[in-house]
Every structure is written in structure tokens, then in C-alpha cells.
Design a protein around this motif. Structure first.
Motif, PDB file in Angstrom:
ATOM      1  N   GLU A 162       0.827  -1.205   0.000  1.00 13.36           N
ATOM      2  CA  GLU A 162       0.000   0.000   0.000  1.00 13.36           C
ATOM      3  C   GLU A 162       0.867   1.263   0.000  1.00 13.36           C
ATOM      4  O   GLU A 162       0.543   2.244  -0.658  1.00 13.36           O
ATOM      5  N   ARG A 163       1.988   1.224   0.730  1.00 13.59           N
ATOM      6  CA  ARG A 163       2.897   2.363   0.735  1.00 13.59           C
ATOM      7  C   ARG A 163       3.491   2.590  -0.646  1.00 13.59           C
ATOM      8  O   ARG A 163       3.665   3.722  -1.083  1.00 13.59           O
ATOM      9  N   ARG A 164       3.809   1.496  -1.331  1.00 16.05           N
ATOM     10  CA  ARG A 164       4.366   1.586  -2.687  1.00 16.05           C
ATOM     11  C   ARG A 164       3.345   2.239  -3.628  1.00 16.05           C
ATOM     12  O   ARG A 164       3.685   3.097  -4.424  1.00 16.05           O
ATOM     13  N   ARG A 165       2.085   1.804  -3.514  1.00 14.48           N
ATOM     14  CA  ARG A 165       1.026   2.409  -4.338  1.00 14.48           C
ATOM     15  C   ARG A 165       0.884   3.892  -4.041  1.00 14.48           C
ATOM     16  O   ARG A 165       0.721   4.706  -4.944  1.00 14.48           O
ATOM     17  N   LEU A 166       0.956   4.253  -2.764  1.00 16.17           N
ATOM     18  CA  LEU A 166       0.850   5.662  -2.376  1.00 16.17           C
ATOM     19  C   LEU A 166       1.983   6.469  -2.990  1.00 16.17           C
ATOM     20  O   LEU A 166       1.763   7.556  -3.536  1.00 16.17           O
ATOM     21  N   GLU A 167       3.178   5.940  -2.922  1.00 12.12           N
ATOM     22  CA  GLU A 167       4.338   6.629  -3.476  1.00 12.12           C
ATOM     23  C   GLU A 167       4.180   6.856  -4.990  1.00 12.12           C
ATOM     24  O   GLU A 167       4.375   7.963  -5.486  1.00 12.12           O
ATOM     25  N   VAL A 168       3.801   5.807  -5.703  1.00 18.07           N
ATOM     26  CA  VAL A 168       3.670   5.901  -7.157  1.00 18.07           C
ATOM     27  C   VAL A 168       2.520   6.841  -7.539  1.00 18.07           C
ATOM     28  O   VAL A 168       2.659   7.688  -8.419  1.00 18.07           O
ATOM     29  N   LEU A 169       1.373   6.707  -6.866  1.00 18.14           N
ATOM     30  CA  LEU A 169       0.234   7.563  -7.210  1.00 18.14           C
ATOM     31  C   LEU A 169       0.466   9.021  -6.812  1.00 18.14           C
ATOM     32  O   LEU A 169      -0.086   9.932  -7.440  1.00 18.14           O
ATOM     33  N   SER A 170       1.294   9.245  -5.810  1.00 16.31           N
ATOM     34  CA  SER A 170       1.670  10.618  -5.465  1.00 16.31           C
ATOM     35  C   SER A 170       2.488  11.226  -6.602  1.00 16.31           C
ATOM     36  O   SER A 170       2.348  12.415  -6.918  1.00 16.31           O
ATOM     37  N   ALA A 212       2.779   4.135 -14.239  1.00 13.77           N
ATOM     38  CA  ALA A 212       2.452   3.697 -12.873  1.00 13.77           C
ATOM     39  C   ALA A 212       2.042   2.229 -12.875  1.00 13.77           C
ATOM     40  O   ALA A 212       2.437   1.470 -11.984  1.00 13.77           O
ATOM     41  N   ALA A 213       1.271   1.824 -13.880  1.00 15.32           N
ATOM     42  CA  ALA A 213       0.858   0.421 -13.982  1.00 15.32           C
ATOM     43  C   ALA A 213       2.075  -0.478 -14.139  1.00 15.32           C
ATOM     44  O   ALA A 213       2.160  -1.543 -13.515  1.00 15.32           O
ATOM     45  N   GLU A 214       3.029  -0.059 -14.958  1.00 21.08           N
ATOM     46  CA  GLU A 214       4.249  -0.843 -15.146  1.00 21.08           C
ATOM     47  C   GLU A 214       5.034  -0.953 -13.842  1.00 21.08           C
ATOM     48  O   GLU A 214       5.505  -2.033 -13.483  1.00 21.08           O
ATOM     49  N   LEU A 215       5.185   0.170 -13.132  1.00 16.85           N
ATOM     50  CA  LEU A 215       5.946   0.176 -11.882  1.00 16.85           C
ATOM     51  C   LEU A 215       5.298  -0.692 -10.802  1.00 16.85           C
ATOM     52  O   LEU A 215       5.992  -1.340 -10.022  1.00 16.85           O
ATOM     53  N   LEU A 216       3.973  -0.673 -10.755  1.00 12.14           N
ATOM     54  CA  LEU A 216       3.263  -1.438  -9.731  1.00 12.14           C
ATOM     55  C   LEU A 216       3.032  -2.892 -10.127  1.00 12.14           C
ATOM     56  O   LEU A 216       2.654  -3.712  -9.292  1.00 12.14           O
ATOM     57  N   GLY A 217       3.222  -3.183 -11.415  1.00  8.86           N
ATOM     58  CA  GLY A 217       3.026  -4.561 -11.868  1.00  8.86           C
ATOM     59  C   GLY A 217       1.562  -4.961 -11.941  1.00  8.86           C
ATOM     60  O   GLY A 217       1.225  -6.123 -11.722  1.00  8.86           O
ATOM     61  N   ILE A 218       0.689  -3.992 -12.212  1.00 12.34           N
ATOM     62  CA  ILE A 218      -0.738  -4.278 -12.350  1.00 12.34           C
ATOM     63  C   ILE A 218      -1.216  -3.689 -13.672  1.00 12.34           C
ATOM     64  O   ILE A 218      -0.487  -2.940 -14.324  1.00 12.34           O
ATOM     65  N   SER A 219      -2.424  -4.010 -14.064  1.00  9.58           N
ATOM     66  CA  SER A 219      -2.936  -3.561 -15.351  1.00  9.58           C
ATOM     67  C   SER A 219      -3.291  -2.065 -15.316  1.00  9.58           C
ATOM     68  O   SER A 219      -3.508  -1.481 -14.247  1.00  9.58           O
ATOM     69  N   GLN A 266      -6.626  -1.503 -13.673  1.00 10.63           N
ATOM     70  CA  GLN A 266      -6.553  -1.548 -12.211  1.00 10.63           C
ATOM     71  C   GLN A 266      -6.009  -0.228 -11.666  1.00 10.63           C
ATOM     72  O   GLN A 266      -6.497   0.290 -10.664  1.00 10.63           O
ATOM     73  N   VAL A 267      -4.997   0.313 -12.341  1.00  9.64           N
ATOM     74  CA  VAL A 267      -4.439   1.600 -11.904  1.00  9.64           C
ATOM     75  C   VAL A 267      -5.484   2.692 -12.041  1.00  9.64           C
ATOM     76  O   VAL A 267      -5.589   3.566 -11.170  1.00  9.64           O
ATOM     77  N   LYS A 268      -6.279   2.667 -13.109  1.00 10.92           N
ATOM     78  CA  LYS A 268      -7.332   3.687 -13.271  1.00 10.92           C
ATOM     79  C   LYS A 268      -8.326   3.621 -12.120  1.00 10.92           C
ATOM     80  O   LYS A 268      -8.739   4.655 -11.590  1.00 10.92           O
ATOM     81  N   ARG A 269      -8.732   2.406 -11.732  1.00 17.97           N
ATOM     82  CA  ARG A 269      -9.674   2.260 -10.613  1.00 17.97           C
ATOM     83  C   ARG A 269      -9.042   2.747  -9.308  1.00 17.97           C
ATOM     84  O   ARG A 269      -9.669   3.454  -8.519  1.00 17.97           O
ATOM     85  N   THR A 270      -7.791   2.359  -9.093  1.00 16.07           N
ATOM     86  CA  THR A 270      -7.085   2.761  -7.875  1.00 16.07           C
ATOM     87  C   THR A 270      -6.888   4.272  -7.846  1.00 16.07           C
ATOM     88  O   THR A 270      -7.058   4.915  -6.812  1.00 16.07           O
TER      89      THR A 270
END
Length: 108
Positions: A5-13, A25-32, A35-39
Motif C-alpha cells: 500500500e505504501r508503494r502504491r501511495l508513493e507511485v500515485l503521489s 504507474a501500472a508498469e511500476l506497480l506490476g498491475i494492469s 486496475q491503476v485507473k480504478r485505484t
């Protein structure tokens, strides 16, 4: 917050600051990307709290109530001691009307 969750916060910030795109951001987090759009939408709406796992603090859907678990373990020890957990779970459901997952019997 968990490490994930901290990693997601850092990337989305960084996305919020215009430093990253959602695609990157999707590439960095390893998700589609979807999924990044929803997050991202949840992050914009709820802030940091939107990134926390939403089942935090709630009981699992797979949780077997304590009384039923104890009853199942007791029957397992008495009637089905020589059985494996899967067969014992099937017999408990069929013969005793007590449906519990085999994983419940593995800990007993």
C-alpha cells in the motif's frame, strides 16, 4: 499501511504531481492499466485512505464460527481419527451434517 500500500501511495503521489503517467504507474506497480485507473479514481476521491485494503479489520468470508469449528474438530478426533482431512470433511458433511472446509481439520 502495508509495504504494498505504501508503494502504491508513493507511485500515485508521483502521478498526482505530474511526474508519471498512469501507464508508467501500472508498469511500476506490476498491475494492469485498468486496475491503476480504478485505484487512481479511488485515491482522488478518498485520499490516502482509498489505498488501504478495504477488508482490513473484518473477518474472513471463509471463517468457520468457533462453536462449529470445535464441534467439527471433536468429531474428527473421535470418529474420523484415521482419515485424512479431505475425506473427514466429506464424511462430516455427509454423515453428521457439519460442513467445514478440509483446512479447518488440518489444524486439529
Amino acid at each position: 499501511m502495508s509495504v504494498k500500500e505504501r508503494r502504491r501511495l508513493e507511485v500515485l503521489s508521483r502521478v498526482k504531481g505530474g511526474e508519471l503517467s498512469l501507464v508508467k504507474a501500472a508498469e511500476l506497480l506490476g498491475i494492469s492499466y485498468r486496475q491503476v485507473k480504478r485505484t487512481w479514481a479511488r485515491y482522488q476521491e478518498q485520499g490516502d485512505a482509498g489505498l488501504l485494503h478495504r477488508l482490513r479489520g473484518r473477518a474472513s468470508n471463509r471463517l468457520v464460527p468457533g462453536v462449529r469449528k470445535e464441534q467439527a474438530l471433536e468429531l474428527y478426533r473421535e470418529k474420523y481419527a484415521g482419515y485424512g482431512p479431505l475425506l473427514a470433511a466429506e464424511c462430516l458433511a455427509r454423515d453428521d451434517g457439519l460442513a467445514v472446509p478440509a483446512s479447518t481439520l488440518r489444524c486439529g
